[in-house]
Scaffold this motif. Structure first.
Motif, short mmCIF file in Angstrom:
data_model
loop_
_atom_site.label_atom_id
_atom_site.label_comp_id
_atom_site.label_asym_id
_atom_site.label_seq_id
_atom_site.Cartn_x
_atom_site.Cartn_y
_atom_site.Cartn_z
N LYS A 61 4.61 70.50 -24.51
CA LYS A 61 5.03 71.82 -24.06
C LYS A 61 6.43 71.75 -23.49
CE LYS A 61 3.53 75.80 -21.38
NZ LYS A 61 2.45 76.38 -20.55
N LYS A 62 7.24 72.78 -23.81
CA LYS A 62 8.65 72.77 -23.41
C LYS A 62 8.90 73.72 -22.25
CE LYS A 62 10.28 71.72 -28.10
NZ LYS A 62 8.93 71.68 -28.70
N TYR A 63 9.78 73.27 -21.34
CA TYR A 63 10.23 74.09 -20.22
C TYR A 63 11.72 74.39 -20.43
CZ TYR A 63 5.99 72.76 -17.65
OH TYR A 63 4.69 72.56 -17.26
N TYR A 64 12.09 75.65 -20.20
CA TYR A 64 13.48 76.08 -20.29
C TYR A 64 13.92 76.65 -18.94
CZ TYR A 64 12.37 75.94 -25.29
OH TYR A 64 11.96 75.56 -26.54
N ALA A 65 15.22 76.67 -18.70
CA ALA A 65 15.73 77.21 -17.45
C ALA A 65 15.34 78.67 -17.28
CB ALA A 65 17.25 77.05 -17.38
N TRP A 66 15.23 79.38 -18.38
CA TRP A 66 14.92 80.81 -18.33
C TRP A 66 13.44 81.11 -18.61
CZ3 TRP A 66 17.83 78.21 -21.86
CH2 TRP A 66 17.31 78.10 -23.15
N ARG A 67 12.67 80.06 -18.94
CA ARG A 67 11.25 80.27 -19.20
C ARG A 67 10.48 79.04 -18.73
NH1 ARG A 67 10.39 81.21 -25.07
NH2 ARG A 67 9.89 78.99 -25.23
N LYS A 68 9.79 79.23 -17.59
CA LYS A 68 9.12 78.09 -16.97
C LYS A 68 7.98 78.62 -16.10
CE LYS A 68 12.53 78.22 -13.26
NZ LYS A 68 13.06 79.51 -13.74
N PRO A 69 6.98 77.79 -15.79
CA PRO A 69 5.88 78.23 -14.93
C PRO A 69 6.31 78.28 -13.46
CG PRO A 69 5.56 75.95 -15.59
CD PRO A 69 6.74 76.44 -16.37
N ASP A 70 5.43 78.80 -12.62
CA ASP A 70 5.76 78.99 -11.20
C ASP A 70 5.95 77.69 -10.45
OD1 ASP A 70 5.64 81.70 -11.57
OD2 ASP A 70 3.56 81.89 -10.89
N ASN A 71 5.37 76.59 -10.93
CA ASN A 71 5.50 75.32 -10.21
C ASN A 71 6.78 74.58 -10.56
OD1 ASN A 71 4.62 74.68 -12.86
ND2 ASN A 71 3.90 72.68 -12.15
N VAL A 72 7.65 75.21 -11.37
CA VAL A 72 8.92 74.59 -11.78
C VAL A 72 10.07 75.42 -11.22
CG1 VAL A 72 10.39 73.92 -13.71
CG2 VAL A 72 7.90 73.66 -13.89
N ARG A 73 10.99 74.76 -10.50
CA ARG A 73 12.17 75.43 -9.97
C ARG A 73 13.40 74.76 -10.58
NH1 ARG A 73 8.43 74.89 -6.20
NH2 ARG A 73 9.21 72.87 -5.50
N TRP A 74 14.36 75.59 -10.99
CA TRP A 74 15.45 75.10 -11.81
C TRP A 74 16.77 75.59 -11.24
CZ3 TRP A 74 13.79 73.64 -17.18
CH2 TRP A 74 14.81 73.00 -17.90
N TYR A 75 17.61 74.65 -10.83
CA TYR A 75 18.97 74.98 -10.38
C TYR A 75 19.93 74.43 -11.42
CZ TYR A 75 23.33 74.54 -7.76
OH TYR A 75 24.64 74.60 -7.37
N GLN A 76 20.86 75.27 -11.89
CA GLN A 76 21.75 74.82 -12.96
C GLN A 76 23.21 75.09 -12.63
OE1 GLN A 76 19.93 77.74 -15.82
NE2 GLN A 76 22.07 78.15 -16.33
N GLU A 77 24.06 74.20 -13.14
CA GLU A 77 25.50 74.32 -13.10
C GLU A 77 26.03 74.03 -14.50
OE1 GLU A 77 27.25 71.84 -10.17
OE2 GLU A 77 26.38 72.91 -8.46
N PRO A 78 27.32 74.25 -14.75
CA PRO A 78 27.85 73.99 -16.09
C PRO A 78 27.62 72.57 -16.60
CG PRO A 78 29.43 75.28 -14.84
CD PRO A 78 28.33 74.90 -13.89
N ALA A 79 27.49 71.58 -15.69
CA ALA A 79 27.32 70.20 -16.13
C ALA A 79 26.15 69.51 -15.47
CB ALA A 79 28.60 69.41 -15.86
N MET A 80 25.22 70.28 -14.90
CA MET A 80 24.12 69.64 -14.19
C MET A 80 22.91 70.55 -14.12
SD MET A 80 23.96 68.29 -10.23
CE MET A 80 25.03 66.90 -10.50
N ASP A 81 21.73 69.93 -14.19
CA ASP A 81 20.47 70.62 -13.93
C ASP A 81 19.74 69.86 -12.83
OD1 ASP A 81 20.42 72.68 -16.03
OD2 ASP A 81 20.33 70.98 -17.41
N ILE A 82 19.20 70.60 -11.86
CA ILE A 82 18.31 70.02 -10.87
C ILE A 82 16.97 70.73 -11.03
CG2 ILE A 82 17.85 69.62 -8.44
CD1 ILE A 82 20.82 69.61 -7.92
N ILE A 83 15.97 69.99 -11.46
CA ILE A 83 14.68 70.58 -11.79
C ILE A 83 13.63 69.95 -10.88
CG2 ILE A 83 13.04 71.07 -13.66
CD1 ILE A 83 15.45 70.12 -15.55
N SER A 84 12.92 70.79 -10.16
CA SER A 84 11.88 70.31 -9.24
C SER A 84 10.54 70.83 -9.72
CB SER A 84 12.18 70.81 -7.82
OG SER A 84 11.25 70.30 -6.91
N ILE A 85 9.55 69.93 -9.80
CA ILE A 85 8.23 70.29 -10.33
C ILE A 85 7.16 69.86 -9.34
CG2 ILE A 85 6.62 70.04 -12.27
CD1 ILE A 85 8.96 69.26 -14.02
#
Length: 417
Positions: A61-85
Motif C-alpha cells: 500500500k502506498k502513502y502520498y503527501a496528499w493522500r494518507k491515513p490519520d496515523n501518518v503526518r507529513w511535513y514537506q519542503e522542496p528537498a525534504m520530507d519528514i514523515i511520522s507514523i
C-alpha cells in the motif's frame, strides 16, 4: 582519425545517457521497521526541487503527501520530507523518489518529547522558564536538519469536562502563549542539542486550563498535555508621584497576604528621564515585610518619564520562586502653577467673555431694531401704494360716468287702450 572521432562521440553519448538516467531514475531505499516500534519518523532527502516521495508499506500500500491515513503526518519542503507514523506496520518499507547524491533516509525511532512539568498553580502575569527535550531511542536527538524544522507551541485551552465528546464547533479555542525552537536564541542555551527552552508569560485569565505542547510543523501532535489552574496576580504595584520639588517619587510593590511569603519581595526598576538618562534601582523587602517601597529619583526636568522593571517573590507554601515582569508605565512633570496668577488670568478671561456677550447682545438688539424699522417702512410704502392705486382707480371710474344734464330724457309712452 575517423575512429577517434567515433570513439569520442560514443563516450559523449554514454556520459549524456548516464546523466539522463541518473536524474530520472527512482530511488530504491528499503528499510525495516521492528515490531516493537510504536512510532517512527523518516527524514528523506531528495533532489531540489522535486515532488515528495511515495512511501510503500510492506504490504504494497502506498502513502502520498496528499493522500494518507490519520496515523501518518507529513511535513514537506522542496528537498525534504519528514514523515511520522504512529504504529507503523512491521516489515520492509520503501521510499520512492528522485535520486540526488545527497539523497538518504534517516530513521528516527521512538521519537519522544519530554517537558518540564508546569506548576499546577500559576499566576496571571508571571513569567516561567520552560524546557522541552526531544529524544530518539532514549538518547538526545541532535539531528540538526530535523531540529531546524521543528518548533514547539504551548497553548492554553479552557478546561471543559469531556471535551473530546463535543462537536468541533463547540470546543474551546486554544490560545498560543509561546513558541520556541532549538536555535540557541533567547533562553535556549545551545542550538541543535535537542533541548528547547523558552520564557513563557502566563497571559490567560484566571481559571482552569489544559496546557498542550505540540509541534508547529505537525510532525507530532498533542505530545504533552497537563491541567493547570491560573490564579489572579498576587503582586500589586502602585506609583506615588511626588508633587514637591526635590522629594522622590515612590513605587510600592506589595504581595497578597496568604499567597506571597513575607520578606520575599524584591524588584529592579529601570527609570528613563526625558533626556534619555536611565537609572536602575533595585531593592528588596525587609524581613517579614509584605511590601517594599522603592524610591524613584526626582529629576525636576519638565517632560515625560517612563519606568518598567521586574518583581520577584516566593509563593507561600510551595516555596516556588515567582517572576513578574512590570510593563512600561509613564508619568509627566509639568511647570509649577502660580495659582494667584492663574485666578487673575481666569478673572480677566471671564470679564472679557462677559463684555463680549454684552456687545453681542447690543449688536443683536440693534439688528433687531433695524429689521423692525425696515419692516415698518416696507409696510408703510405698501399701504401708500395701495391707497394711491385705489384713488387712481376711483378717479378713473368717475371720469367715465356721464353728467346728469347731458342724459336724454326718456319718454315713457303709455300703452294705448
Amino acid at each position: 582519425m575517423l575512429k577517434i572521432w567515433f570513439a569520442l562521440l560514443g563516450l559523449f553519448v554514454g556520459v549524456f545517457a548516464h546523466a539522463e538516467e541518473s536524474s530520472m531514475s527512482l530511488l530504491d531505499n528499503r528499510f525495516r521497521v521492528d515490531p516493537t516500534i510504536e512510532q517512527i519518523t523518516f527524514v528523506v532527502y531528495r533532489e531540489e526541487p522535486s515532488r515528495p516521495v511515495v512511501l510503500v508499506r510492506p504490504d504494497g500500500k502506498k502513502y502520498y503527501a496528499w493522500r494518507k491515513p490519520d496515523n501518518v503526518r507529513w511535513y514537506q519542503e522542496p528537498a525534504m520530507d519528514i514523515i511520522s507514523i504512529d504504529k507503523p506496520m512491521p516489515g520492509p518499507w520503501q521510499a520512492v523518489g528522485k535520486v540526488t547524491p545527497k539523497n538518504k533516509i534517516v530513521l528516527i525511532s521512538h521519537l519522544a518529547l519530554t517537558t518540564d512539568k508546569m506548576p499546577e498553580r500559576l499566576f496571571q502575569g508571571e513569567q516561567i522558564k520552560f524546557t522541552a527535550r526531544l529524544s530518539s531511542d532514549g538518547n538526545p536527538l541532535v539531528m540538526r536538519d530535523f531540529l531546524d524544522r521543528v518548533n514547539l507551541l504551548v497553548t492554553f485551552t479552557k478546561y471543559i469536562e469531556n471535551e473530546a465528546s463535543l462537536v468541533k464547533e463547540a470546543r474551546p479555542i486554544a490560545h498560543k502563549i509561546g513558541d520556541f525552537a532549538d536555535d540557541g536564541v533567547g533562553f535556549d542555551e545551545v542550538a541543535g542539542d535537542g533541548v528547547f527552552t523558552v520564557s513563557l508569560t502566563i497571559t490567560p485569565d484566571p481559571g482552569k486550563y489544559r496546557v498542550r505542547i505540540t509541534s508547529g510543523n505537525g510532525v507530532f501532535l498533542r505530545a504533552q498535555e497537563q491541567e493547570v489552574l491560573v490564579y489572579p496576580t498576587p503582586i500589586q504595584t502602585t506609583f506615588i508621584q511626588s508633587r514637591v520639588e526635590g522629594k522622590q517619587h515612590t513605587l510600592a510593590i506589595s504581595g497578597e497576604k496568604g499567597m506571597i511569603e513575607p520578606g520575599s519581595i524584591a524588584a529592579q526598576i529601570e527609570h528613563l528621564s526625558p533626556d534619555g538618562t536611565e537609572d536602575v534601582i533595585a531593592k528588596s523587602a525587609a524581613e517579614d515585610a509584605e511590601s517594599v517601597l522603592i524610591p524613584i529619583p526626582y529629576k525636576g526636568d519638565i517632560g515625560n518619564y517612563s519606568w518598567m522593571g521586574r518583581a520577584f517573590a516566593t509563593e507561600l507554601g510551595s516555596g516556588r520562586p515567582l517572576n513578574f515582569p512590570i510593563k512600561e508605565q509613564t508619568y509627566s512633570v509639568l511647570e509649577e502653577v502660580d495659582f494667584a496668577e492663574t485666578r487673575r488670568l481666569q478673572e480677566e478671561e471671564r470679564l472679557k467673555q462677559q463684555k463680549l456677550m454684552e456687545e453681542m447682545r447690543l449688536l443683536e438688539m440693534r439688528e433687531e431694531k433695524r429689521t423692525n424699522t425696515i419692516i415698518m417702512i416696507t409696510v408703510a410704502n405698501i399701504v401708500v401704494i395701495l391707497i394711491g392705486f385705489a384713488m387712481w382707480f376711483g378717479v378713473g371710474k368717475l371720469k367715465l360716468r356721464p353728467k346728469k344734464e347731458e342724459m336724454p330724457e326718456m319718454q315713457l309712452e303709455m300703452p294705448k287702450k
